[in-house]
Design a protein around this motif. Sequence first.
Motif, PDB file in Angstrom:
ATOM      1  N   ARG A 194       0.838  -1.203   0.000  1.00 27.80           N
ATOM      2  CA  ARG A 194       0.000   0.000   0.000  1.00 27.80           C
ATOM      3  C   ARG A 194       0.874   1.254   0.000  1.00 27.80           C
ATOM      4  NH1 ARG A 194      -3.995  -2.304  -0.723  1.00 27.80           N
ATOM      5  NH2 ARG A 194      -5.826  -2.748   0.525  1.00 27.80           N
ATOM      6  N   PRO A 195       1.469   1.609  -1.152  1.00 27.68           N
ATOM      7  CA  PRO A 195       2.209   2.885  -1.166  1.00 27.68           C
ATOM      8  C   PRO A 195       1.205   4.023  -1.009  1.00 27.68           C
ATOM      9  CG  PRO A 195       2.138   1.874  -3.356  1.00 27.68           C
ATOM     10  CD  PRO A 195       1.419   0.958  -2.455  1.00 27.68           C
ATOM     11  N   THR A 196       1.437   4.904  -0.049  1.00 28.63           N
ATOM     12  CA  THR A 196       0.436   5.917   0.294  1.00 28.63           C
ATOM     13  C   THR A 196       1.085   7.289   0.358  1.00 28.63           C
ATOM     14  OG1 THR A 196      -0.544   4.206   1.688  1.00 28.63           O
ATOM     15  CG2 THR A 196      -1.416   6.407   1.978  1.00 28.63           C
ATOM     16  N   GLU A 197       0.343   8.291  -0.047  1.00 25.29           N
ATOM     17  CA  GLU A 197       0.848   9.673   0.006  1.00 25.29           C
ATOM     18  C   GLU A 197       1.171  10.037   1.458  1.00 25.29           C
ATOM     19  OE1 GLU A 197       1.039  13.784   0.333  1.00 25.29           O
ATOM     20  OE2 GLU A 197      -0.788  12.810   1.004  1.00 25.29           O
ATOM     21  N   ALA A 198       2.229  10.839   1.652  1.00 24.58           N
ATOM     22  CA  ALA A 198       2.791  11.044   2.996  1.00 24.58           C
ATOM     23  C   ALA A 198       1.762  11.494   4.034  1.00 24.58           C
ATOM     24  CB  ALA A 198       3.939  12.042   2.911  1.00 24.58           C
ATOM     25  N   SER A 199       0.983  12.539   3.725  1.00 25.37           N
ATOM     26  CA  SER A 199       0.069  13.047   4.749  1.00 25.37           C
ATOM     27  C   SER A 199      -1.075  12.067   5.009  1.00 25.37           C
ATOM     28  CB  SER A 199      -0.478  14.412   4.336  1.00 25.37           C
ATOM     29  OG  SER A 199      -1.137  14.292   3.103  1.00 25.37           O
ATOM     30  N   VAL A 200      -1.498  11.356   3.966  1.00 23.08           N
ATOM     31  CA  VAL A 200      -2.553  10.349   4.146  1.00 23.08           C
ATOM     32  C   VAL A 200      -2.025   9.221   5.031  1.00 23.08           C
ATOM     33  CG1 VAL A 200      -4.085   8.719   2.946  1.00 23.08           C
ATOM     34  CG2 VAL A 200      -3.532  10.907   1.896  1.00 23.08           C
ATOM     35  N   LEU A 201      -0.767   8.860   4.782  1.00 23.65           N
ATOM     36  CA  LEU A 201      -0.165   7.778   5.567  1.00 23.65           C
ATOM     37  C   LEU A 201      -0.100   8.160   7.046  1.00 23.65           C
ATOM     38  CD1 LEU A 201       1.291   5.019   5.607  1.00 23.65           C
ATOM     39  CD2 LEU A 201       3.423   6.231   5.260  1.00 23.65           C
ATOM     40  N   THR A 202       0.332   9.400   7.327  1.00 24.18           N
ATOM     41  CA  THR A 202       0.409   9.838   8.728  1.00 24.18           C
ATOM     42  C   THR A 202      -0.968   9.727   9.383  1.00 24.18           C
ATOM     43  OG1 THR A 202       2.106  11.387   8.020  1.00 24.18           O
ATOM     44  CG2 THR A 202       1.202  11.727  10.220  1.00 24.18           C
ATOM     45  N   GLY A 203      -2.007  10.154   8.669  1.00 27.49           N
ATOM     46  CA  GLY A 203      -3.370  10.065   9.196  1.00 27.49           C
ATOM     47  C   GLY A 203      -3.760   8.629   9.485  1.00 27.49           C
ATOM     48  N   LYS A 204      -3.418   7.736   8.569  1.00 25.10           N
ATOM     49  CA  LYS A 204      -3.779   6.324   8.739  1.00 25.10           C
ATOM     50  C   LYS A 204      -3.012   5.698   9.906  1.00 25.10           C
ATOM     51  CE  LYS A 204      -5.392   5.134   4.114  1.00 25.10           C
ATOM     52  NZ  LYS A 204      -6.769   4.844   4.451  1.00 25.10           N
ATOM     53  N   LEU A 205      -1.747   6.092  10.047  1.00 26.36           N
ATOM     54  CA  LEU A 205      -0.952   5.551  11.153  1.00 26.36           C
ATOM     55  C   LEU A 205      -1.534   6.011  12.490  1.00 26.36           C
ATOM     56  CD1 LEU A 205       2.734   5.956   9.884  1.00 26.36           C
ATOM     57  CD2 LEU A 205       1.334   3.923   9.868  1.00 26.36           C
ATOM     58  N   LYS A 206      -1.929   7.279  12.537  1.00 24.10           N
ATOM     59  CA  LYS A 206      -2.485   7.816  13.780  1.00 24.10           C
ATOM     60  C   LYS A 206      -3.800   7.125  14.140  1.00 24.10           C
ATOM     61  CE  LYS A 206      -0.513  12.411  14.113  1.00 24.10           C
ATOM     62  NZ  LYS A 206      -0.687  13.818  13.844  1.00 24.10           N
ATOM     63  N   SER A 207      -4.621   6.897  13.119  1.00 22.75           N
ATOM     64  CA  SER A 207      -5.931   6.311  13.410  1.00 22.75           C
ATOM     65  C   SER A 207      -5.883   4.785  13.469  1.00 22.75           C
ATOM     66  CB  SER A 207      -6.938   6.754  12.353  1.00 22.75           C
ATOM     67  OG  SER A 207      -6.492   6.345  11.080  1.00 22.75           O
ATOM     68  N   GLY A 208      -4.713   4.207  13.249  1.00 21.30           N
ATOM     69  CA  GLY A 208      -4.557   2.753  13.368  1.00 21.30           C
ATOM     70  C   GLY A 208      -5.122   1.990  12.179  1.00 21.30           C
ATOM     71  N   GLU A 209      -5.284   2.649  11.022  1.00 20.65           N
ATOM     72  CA  GLU A 209      -5.818   1.969   9.835  1.00 20.65           C
ATOM     73  C   GLU A 209      -4.680   1.386   9.002  1.00 20.65           C
ATOM     74  OE1 GLU A 209      -8.730   4.430   7.620  1.00 20.65           O
ATOM     75  OE2 GLU A 209      -8.541   5.735   9.347  1.00 20.65           O
ATOM     76  N   PHE A 210      -3.969   0.459   9.567  1.00 19.97           N
ATOM     77  CA  PHE A 210      -2.879  -0.207   8.844  1.00 19.97           C
ATOM     78  C   PHE A 210      -2.597  -1.528   9.537  1.00 19.97           C
ATOM     79  CE2 PHE A 210       0.694   0.069  11.811  1.00 19.97           C
ATOM     80  CZ  PHE A 210       0.188   0.948  12.744  1.00 19.97           C
ATOM     81  N   GLU A 211      -1.792  -2.352   8.901  1.00 21.11           N
ATOM     82  CA  GLU A 211      -1.388  -3.606   9.539  1.00 21.11           C
ATOM     83  C   GLU A 211       0.121  -3.585   9.813  1.00 21.11           C
ATOM     84  OE1 GLU A 211      -3.058  -6.674   7.029  1.00 21.11           O
ATOM     85  OE2 GLU A 211      -5.067  -5.893   7.391  1.00 21.11           O
ATOM     86  N   LEU A 212       0.890  -3.347   8.749  1.00 16.83           N
ATOM     87  CA  LEU A 212       2.338  -3.171   8.931  1.00 16.83           C
ATOM     88  C   LEU A 212       2.727  -1.867   8.254  1.00 16.83           C
ATOM     89  CD1 LEU A 212       2.101  -6.484   8.834  1.00 16.83           C
ATOM     90  CD2 LEU A 212       4.532  -6.326   8.472  1.00 16.83           C
ATOM     91  N   TYR A 213       3.730  -1.216   8.778  1.00 18.76           N
ATOM     92  CA  TYR A 213       4.227  -0.032   8.081  1.00 18.76           C
ATOM     93  C   TYR A 213       5.740  -0.085   7.984  1.00 18.76           C
ATOM     94  CZ  TYR A 213       5.589   2.072  12.604  1.00 18.76           C
ATOM     95  OH  TYR A 213       6.168   2.303  13.823  1.00 18.76           O
ATOM     96  N   ILE A 214       6.255   0.646   7.028  1.00 20.01           N
ATOM     97  CA  ILE A 214       7.706   0.817   6.925  1.00 20.01           C
ATOM     98  C   ILE A 214       7.950   2.313   6.932  1.00 20.01           C
ATOM     99  CG2 ILE A 214       9.756   0.446   5.499  1.00 20.01           C
ATOM    100  CD1 ILE A 214       8.086  -1.899   4.227  1.00 20.01           C
ATOM    101  N   ARG A 215       8.772   2.769   7.839  1.00 17.75           N
ATOM    102  CA  ARG A 215       9.091   4.193   7.882  1.00 17.75           C
ATOM    103  C   ARG A 215      10.416   4.376   8.614  1.00 17.75           C
ATOM    104  NH1 ARG A 215       7.108   6.512  13.031  1.00 17.75           N
ATOM    105  NH2 ARG A 215       7.093   8.568  12.117  1.00 17.75           N
ATOM    106  N   THR A 216      10.922   5.575   8.551  1.00 16.94           N
ATOM    107  CA  THR A 216      12.143   5.827   9.307  1.00 16.94           C
ATOM    108  C   THR A 216      11.772   6.520  10.604  1.00 16.94           C
ATOM    109  OG1 THR A 216      12.466   7.873   8.092  1.00 16.94           O
ATOM    110  CG2 THR A 216      13.745   5.987   7.364  1.00 16.94           C
ATOM    111  N   LEU A 217      12.603   6.308  11.590  1.00 17.49           N
ATOM    112  CA  LEU A 217      12.364   6.856  12.916  1.00 17.49           C
ATOM    113  C   LEU A 217      13.618   7.630  13.314  1.00 17.49           C
ATOM    114  CD1 LEU A 217      10.053   6.474  14.978  1.00 17.49           C
ATOM    115  CD2 LEU A 217      11.408   4.680  16.012  1.00 17.49           C
ATOM    116  N   MET A 218      13.380   8.835  13.802  1.00 16.92           N
ATOM    117  CA  MET A 218      14.503   9.687  14.162  1.00 16.92           C
ATOM    118  C   MET A 218      14.933   9.403  15.598  1.00 16.92           C
ATOM    119  SD  MET A 218      15.425  11.667  11.819  1.00 16.92           S
ATOM    120  CE  MET A 218      13.893  12.149  11.073  1.00 16.92           C
ATOM    121  N   GLY A 219      16.157   8.996  15.788  1.00 18.67           N
ATOM    122  CA  GLY A 219      16.625   8.759  17.151  1.00 18.67           C
ATOM    123  C   GLY A 219      17.344   9.994  17.676  1.00 18.67           C
ATOM    124  N   ASN A 220      17.484  10.054  18.989  1.00 14.10           N
ATOM    125  CA  ASN A 220      18.252  11.144  19.591  1.00 14.10           C
ATOM    126  C   ASN A 220      19.294  10.512  20.511  1.00 14.10           C
ATOM    127  OD1 ASN A 220      19.229  13.273  21.135  1.00 14.10           O
ATOM    128  ND2 ASN A 220      17.293  14.388  20.981  1.00 14.10           N
TER     129      ASN A 220
END
Lengths: 576, 333
Positions: free
Chosen positions: A450-476
Amino acid sequence: MTRILSAGLTLLAIVGLTTCSSPRTPSATVRIRWAQDPGNLDPLAPSNPYATESLNLLHTYLLASDNITGTPAPWLAEAIPTIQRTDSLTLITYRLRKKARWDNGEPVSAHDVAFTLKVMNCPGLPNEAVRARFDFIEDVLFDKNDNRHFTLVCRGRAPEFLKASGDYPILPEYALDPQRTLRSFSLRTLQKNDNTFAANPVITAFVRRYLAADLPHHPERLPGCGPYQLQKWHSGQQLTFKRKRSWWADQLRPVPAHLLARPTTIEYQVIPDVGTSLLALRRGEIDIYPLVPAKDFYRLSRSEAARRLQFHTFDSYEMVTLGFNTRHPLLQDKLTRRALSHLVDIPGLIKATQQGVAQRTVGLISPHNRAAYNDSLPLLSYDLTAATLLLQKAGWLRQADGRWLRRMVSGQTQPLSLTVSYRAGDPLYEQVAAQFQTAATLLGVPVRLRPTEASVLTGKLKSGEFELYIRTLMGNPFIFNFAPILHSASVGTSNYTGFGTPTSDKLIEAIALEENPKRKIRLLRKFQILLQQESPLVPLFFLPYRLIASNQIANLQPSGLNPGYEVKTIITQSAN
Amino acid sequence: MNTPLRTTNRRRLLASAWLSFVLLLALLAAWLPLPYAPATTDLAHVAEPPLQTAAAYPHHWLGTDPFGRDLLANLIFGARTALLVSVPAALFSTGLGLMLGSFAGFWGDTNLRVALGYWLASGSALLAAFLSFAGFWSTTAFLLLSGFTLVIVLATPRLRLLRHLAAFPADRLVMSAVALLESIPRLVLVLVMAAVQEASVFNLLLVLSFTYWTGPARLIRADLQRVKHLPYIEAARAAGLSDFSVLLRHALPNASRGVRTAFPLSIAALIGLETTLSFLGIGLPAETASWGRLMATVRLEPAAWWLIAEPGLLLLGTMLALRQLAGTRPTTV
């Protein structure tokens, strides 16, 4: 006369031709490529690292952080704050810079800091993520004789409090709350997040005003005391920041390094496509291209164009992660998650996408942090047999047709079939997703991409409408606070996986509060073990930052921290 | 046989052979002994030129894309996708165009007279469909509108008021819809429609069909306007045949030659459109093999000529063959 005329014409022609053929006019404008639009420029809820980078230009924070050493440096604060500790509290005392001014000429005061903290805790505002990060600050004590002097009262004791207590943009009270209505509420009262407060007419009126300003799309309505103003924003295309003609920090002598703001104009060009970005760089239409894919970086470094460019590589703290929606019925048990983790061929992916140069990891801590990195844990292996065994252990049964089924408590059977969401157009994510799909197919698990447009993807991740995701995470590397991404209190905001058990919550809180370095390291190592066992998200590898810039750019200060450079210190040919 | 005719027939034979080859590949794709599935990635052989693989591995005869996917498998399965999308879309859009164009061309604005009751029933049914499509739907609205439609349909033969005949402006309505759709560039229209829907072969098929029917509709309308005035049609009417019978049995067979000739061209255009959409990453699911998607990967590896050359040749060959079939007629010696 004729000679004079012809000589004049020749001179004119020479001047004209020279002007036409000269390289582009040197200017103090810096043009940077961004892969996506910042989307939301509300200081309470920046949606991505690009939004944070923009906010750093518009606003100032109490403290800055050195990109290399991580040591805090005074920004809006006059000096590093002093710390006092009691049994259960940490008192951090600041004094603001005398010259610090808002755009209307009023000085930045302690009340602005208190106002900012109240906004960050005000019910009804989109502040869930910042509230989770800064809820340890429970009060602000003012100095009656000095409105630049104040003390932050922090709950508990932790070494990170010093840096974290100054790591948010200070907002102008005069612009958002000219009637000073929030002064009648204490920070503690707002932090209770009581429903009765949400209905309070003063709070309601303030929230209405704040939301009506539409700050995510109109940041100009909130004048910050940073060096730049947003001049233009064509969503998805370009953002232009113009330096203020007279900024308060210009009067400081000497100007501290963190208060430098050299470029007169900063232009961010949103070019999602890698090929187009490279072309723009070759043509001199952009000056800086951060986060260049490995293949393009090395290809360009060997090309003819390399003479006009500078190339930088740094180990970063940004990691590629595979995340599971732990609320989804298929992925609620850790054995299934761990089984699926074994389907990622990390060495193969590093070779294919990073030319073999990337750092593998067992968890969220970088291997560069030798003390905290738990090297006793095994690196994740690409192992279909282990995945099969774990799936069987999780109750899945492989059918004759190759599919996997599991009987639920209700008696119904559920098939194992998954979708993987990721930002569309990013070759790295596409590669990881395609490899995962290949391995899953070998195992008999159907996977849909499911390649998804960036802002749509953020919305879906927040609302839990996904099963698996691939993204980068910024560490500190300097602050260990995993609450925003893995604490149950952050579910629905920034904890996309929805993970959170009483044990993990307790451990995350203990890590954040622990001030003894040895005990903290022990806790961090324990946390890595827990994360590997539970696998709500699987860190695959740390990305090296690769940055290409024009030779006309100097003082980039490249580093492993996002965005990989310090834009405000850049010197261009004309400014040099 | 003279030389131009022979050349034309040879070209036609070549085009048919090429199309049969592509069709055969598409039909047998799932059963061919391919070393790799189209979605399988081979991370050890990324963006590899044709005929380069070491003996230890099954051969990537035609090379790989920047994700390590086998080009041979993707070209074959891409052919299947192209045909799976373009042929049904061409059939459906031609069918729809034929139907609407016939209405417009045969009956015009005044010849189709419909009872007032049926007008009302159609309006109510259309409103129900629109509300359902636009998402303003509720059970009460559905029951009310369905009930109203049913009552009107049943009452029409019995009530004199509802039996009153009124002309149906078929030509004006169809031509307005054609003008509306053709006023927007087709690619833009398809892009917008495909972008708001979930990516799937079926959705893409629907989008292409609903945007492509205007061509066949105009063709059949023009031909029917000519044919309906011919004496044999007048004779058929005079013999007492119904309008539908005259249209279906006598007018359409004569008027549909243009549409039949344009059909291969429609397939060619739809293959082109599907490839363009896939190139832009719209319309088809990410895991579906497509020539357009394959060509799009060249952006990640600009030096990989085979990513453009191989699908490009297949696409060019197929489109030329379809044009050849459309442009020539079978010639007997």
